[in-house]
Design an enzyme around this catalytic site. Structure first.
Site, PDB file in Angstrom:
ATOM      1  N   LYS A 114       0.833  -1.207   0.000  1.00  0.00           N
ATOM      2  CA  LYS A 114       0.000   0.000   0.000  1.00  0.00           C
ATOM      3  C   LYS A 114       0.869   1.259   0.000  1.00  0.00           C
ATOM      4  O   LYS A 114       0.586   2.223  -0.704  1.00  0.00           O
ATOM      5  CB  LYS A 114      -0.944  -0.005   1.199  1.00  0.00           C
ATOM      6  CG  LYS A 114      -2.090  -0.992   1.030  1.00  0.00           C
ATOM      7  CD  LYS A 114      -3.010  -1.026   2.233  1.00  0.00           C
ATOM      8  CE  LYS A 114      -4.164  -1.997   2.012  1.00  0.00           C
ATOM      9  NZ  LYS A 114      -4.956  -2.223   3.224  1.00  0.00           N
ATOM     10  N   LYS A 195      -3.559  -9.409 -11.857  1.00  0.00           N
ATOM     11  CA  LYS A 195      -4.661  -9.649 -10.917  1.00  0.00           C
ATOM     12  C   LYS A 195      -5.714  -8.571 -11.162  1.00  0.00           C
ATOM     13  O   LYS A 195      -5.362  -7.396 -11.305  1.00  0.00           O
ATOM     14  CB  LYS A 195      -4.094  -9.547  -9.495  1.00  0.00           C
ATOM     15  CG  LYS A 195      -5.136  -9.588  -8.399  1.00  0.00           C
ATOM     16  CD  LYS A 195      -4.510  -9.238  -7.043  1.00  0.00           C
ATOM     17  CE  LYS A 195      -5.537  -9.008  -5.989  1.00  0.00           C
ATOM     18  NZ  LYS A 195      -5.987  -7.836  -5.502  1.00  0.00           N
ATOM     19  N   LYS A 198      -9.127  -2.859  -8.675  1.00  0.00           N
ATOM     20  CA  LYS A 198      -9.549  -1.508  -9.077  1.00  0.00           C
ATOM     21  C   LYS A 198      -8.345  -0.582  -9.201  1.00  0.00           C
ATOM     22  O   LYS A 198      -8.380   0.387  -9.939  1.00  0.00           O
ATOM     23  CB  LYS A 198     -10.605  -0.945  -8.125  1.00  0.00           C
ATOM     24  CG  LYS A 198     -10.144  -0.773  -6.714  1.00  0.00           C
ATOM     25  CD  LYS A 198     -11.279  -0.245  -5.873  1.00  0.00           C
ATOM     26  CE  LYS A 198     -10.876  -0.224  -4.415  1.00  0.00           C
ATOM     27  NZ  LYS A 198     -10.289  -1.475  -3.900  1.00  0.00           N
TER      28      LYS A 198
HETATM   29  P1  ADP Z   1      -9.024  -4.419  -5.150  1.00  0.00           P
HETATM   30  O1  ADP Z   1      -7.763  -5.214  -5.461  1.00  0.00           O
HETATM   31  O2  ADP Z   1      -9.862  -4.191  -6.359  1.00  0.00           O
HETATM   32  O3  ADP Z   1      -8.688  -3.130  -4.418  1.00  0.00           O
HETATM   33  P2  ADP Z   1      -9.838  -5.307  -2.564  1.00  0.00           P
HETATM   34  O4  ADP Z   1      -8.414  -5.257  -2.110  1.00  0.00           O
HETATM   35  O5  ADP Z   1     -10.801  -4.296  -2.036  1.00  0.00           O
HETATM   36  O6  ADP Z   1      -9.880  -5.288  -4.163  1.00  0.00           O
HETATM   37  O7  ADP Z   1     -10.365  -6.768  -2.252  1.00  0.00           O
HETATM   38  C1  ADP Z   1     -11.580  -7.103  -1.626  1.00  0.00           C
HETATM   39  C2  ADP Z   1     -11.663  -8.612  -1.527  1.00  0.00           C
HETATM   40  O8  ADP Z   1     -11.695  -9.199  -2.832  1.00  0.00           O
HETATM   41  C3  ADP Z   1     -10.459  -9.226  -0.807  1.00  0.00           C
HETATM   42  O9  ADP Z   1     -10.914 -10.291   0.012  1.00  0.00           O
HETATM   43  C4  ADP Z   1      -9.598  -9.759  -1.931  1.00  0.00           C
HETATM   44  O10 ADP Z   1      -8.882 -10.904  -1.530  1.00  0.00           O
HETATM   45  C5  ADP Z   1     -10.631 -10.124  -2.994  1.00  0.00           C
HETATM   46  N1  ADP Z   1     -10.051  -9.896  -4.331  1.00  0.00           N
HETATM   47  C6  ADP Z   1      -9.745  -8.709  -4.886  1.00  0.00           C
HETATM   48  N2  ADP Z   1      -9.247  -8.861  -6.128  1.00  0.00           N
HETATM   49  C7  ADP Z   1      -9.234 -10.187  -6.361  1.00  0.00           C
HETATM   50  C8  ADP Z   1      -8.828 -10.990  -7.477  1.00  0.00           C
HETATM   51  N3  ADP Z   1      -8.365 -10.456  -8.595  1.00  0.00           N
HETATM   52  N4  ADP Z   1      -8.940 -12.324  -7.368  1.00  0.00           N
HETATM   53  C9  ADP Z   1      -9.446 -12.880  -6.247  1.00  0.00           C
HETATM   54  N5  ADP Z   1      -9.830 -12.194  -5.162  1.00  0.00           N
HETATM   55  C10 ADP Z   1      -9.749 -10.854  -5.205  1.00  0.00           C
END
Ligand code: ADP
Ligand code: TRP
Length: 340
Positions: A114, A195, A198
């Site tokens: 982060k 991956k 957002k």
């Molecule tokens: P982002 O990467 O879009 O910011 P978050 O960190 O808010 O998403 O993730 C929210 C939840 O979704 C977490 O539990 C995370 O492990 C899951 N998650 C996010 N992106 C993925 C992905 N590409 N594949 C599987 N799980 C994901």
């Protein structure tokens, strides 16, 4: 068995969030046995480490609650609540912080990621895993269903529990286990090796429809090979994304057709849109009702407050147990805990 997971209110959910986390939570809530329970909360305290805009936070919290209810979380069997409706977790986080070494937190990869992405390295961001540990132990959780990126935090919780119990010669806290979703890593629309996230602008929103959905699906990166050319399905982001919606047999069938030649990228994209409409169509409408109507918002508030009250009772009992363990019987009494 008690299941617990927290969800950061962080924006419109995408396919990665859905297959990596939300689906597992919804299915868990629906398959609870008579001796099971499940706690799902919206991590609004945690969200303050990244979102410091009050209006945005309000909207995001409502959005997460609506998303879960719309996607069918069984709120009669599982509790859905806001983290901040259980302030006991902040007290518990303090107790845990006094037995947590700096070294443990310094190893957290999520903090380093982060900060490297430009987030301000506040004390709150650094101690994030301690609050997360407090969330987990407050409810005597056995299993924490999480995405791969959160696994380390649950392992750190395990370490904090061991330290706390050893320091106070008490079995005050329960050791949790993590559980990964069957699809812990959904790829982005840009390539199989990225991956979906957002922060990388490579997402497909589960609630997009019509033209908007078409635009997002069309943005999946493909090459210029025509349909008749045989293709390796595993190397295609567009196939990996479609595969999320396929049964084992359907997947084998699409793989075989791709390897033979004759399937175009347009066919795969069209199928993704059809599958998304079938899977999310009803939930889109339900979510719209919950977010935009006064009646929907009231329904959500009832669910959240009921969940918060029930969760708070459990957390207060755990906190009282910890206060007794450390020698603060007065604090345990304040919480309604009987003296040891
Ligand atoms: P982002 O990467 O879009 O910011 P978050 O960190 O808010 O998403 O993730 C929210 C939840 O979704 C977490 O539990 C995370 O492990 C899951 N998650 C996010 N992106 C993925 C992905 N590409 N594949 C599987 N799980 C994901
Ligand atoms: N850190 C988690 C995430 O970003 C959210 C979270 C907070 C959580 N507390 C938790 C997850 C406790 C599981 C258990 O997704």
């Amino acid at each position: 068995m008690r299941f617990l997971s927290g969800i950061q209110p962080s924006g419109t959910p995408h396919l990665g969030n859905y297959f990596g986390a939300i689906l597992q939570h919804v299915e868990t809530s629906r398959s609870l046995g008579p001796d099971d329970s499940a706690f799902f909360f919206i991590a609004d305290y945690h969200a303050l480490t990244t979102t410091q805009d009050p209006e945005k936070l309000r909207a995001l919290v409502t959005d997460v609650a609506a998303t879960y209810v719309a996607l069918g979380l069984d709120v009669d069997k599982a509790l859905l609540f806001r983290q901040s409706d259980v302030p006991e977790v902040c007290e518990l986080a303090w107790l845990l912080s006094t037995v947590t070494g700096m070294g443990l937190l310094e190893r957290a990869t999520s903090y380093k990621d982060k900060v490297s992405k430009g987030l301000a390295s506040s004390v709150g961001l650094f101690t994030y895993p301690i609050l997360m540990a407090a969330d987990i132990v407050a409810y005597d959780s056995d299993v924490v269903p999480v995405g791969q990126d959160q696994q380390q935090h649950v392992e750190m919780t395990h370490d904090m529990v061991v330290h706390f119990n050893a320091t106070y010669h008490a079995e005050a806290l329960k050791r949790p286990e993590w559980k990964l979703s069957p699809t812990p890593r959904v790829c982005g629309t840009d390539s199989v090796s990225s991956k979906m996230s957002k922060s990388y602008n490579n997402t497909i929103s589960i609630f997009a429809d019509g033209k908007d959905l078409k635009k997002q699906v069309n943005a999946i990166v493909t090459d210029s090979r025509p349909p008749e050319v045989a293709k390796d399905p595993l190397s295609l982001a567009v196939f990996q994304l479609l595969a999320l919606f396929l049964s084992v047999d359907e997947r084998a069938d699409w793989e075989q057709r791709l390897r033979q030649g004759g399937v175009g990228y347009g066919d795969l994209k069209k199928e993704i849109m059809t599958r998304m409409d079938a899977r999310f169509g009803e939930a889109r409408a339900r979510r719209q009702h919950l977010v935009t109507t006064a009646q929907g918002q009231e329904e959500l508030e009832i669910v959240l407050q009921r969940g918060g009250r029930a969760a708070r009772r459990v957390a207060a009992t755990t906190l009282a147990r910890c206060y007794r363990a450390v020698g603060m019987d007065n604090a345990a009494r304040r919480l309604g805990g009987a003296p040891a």
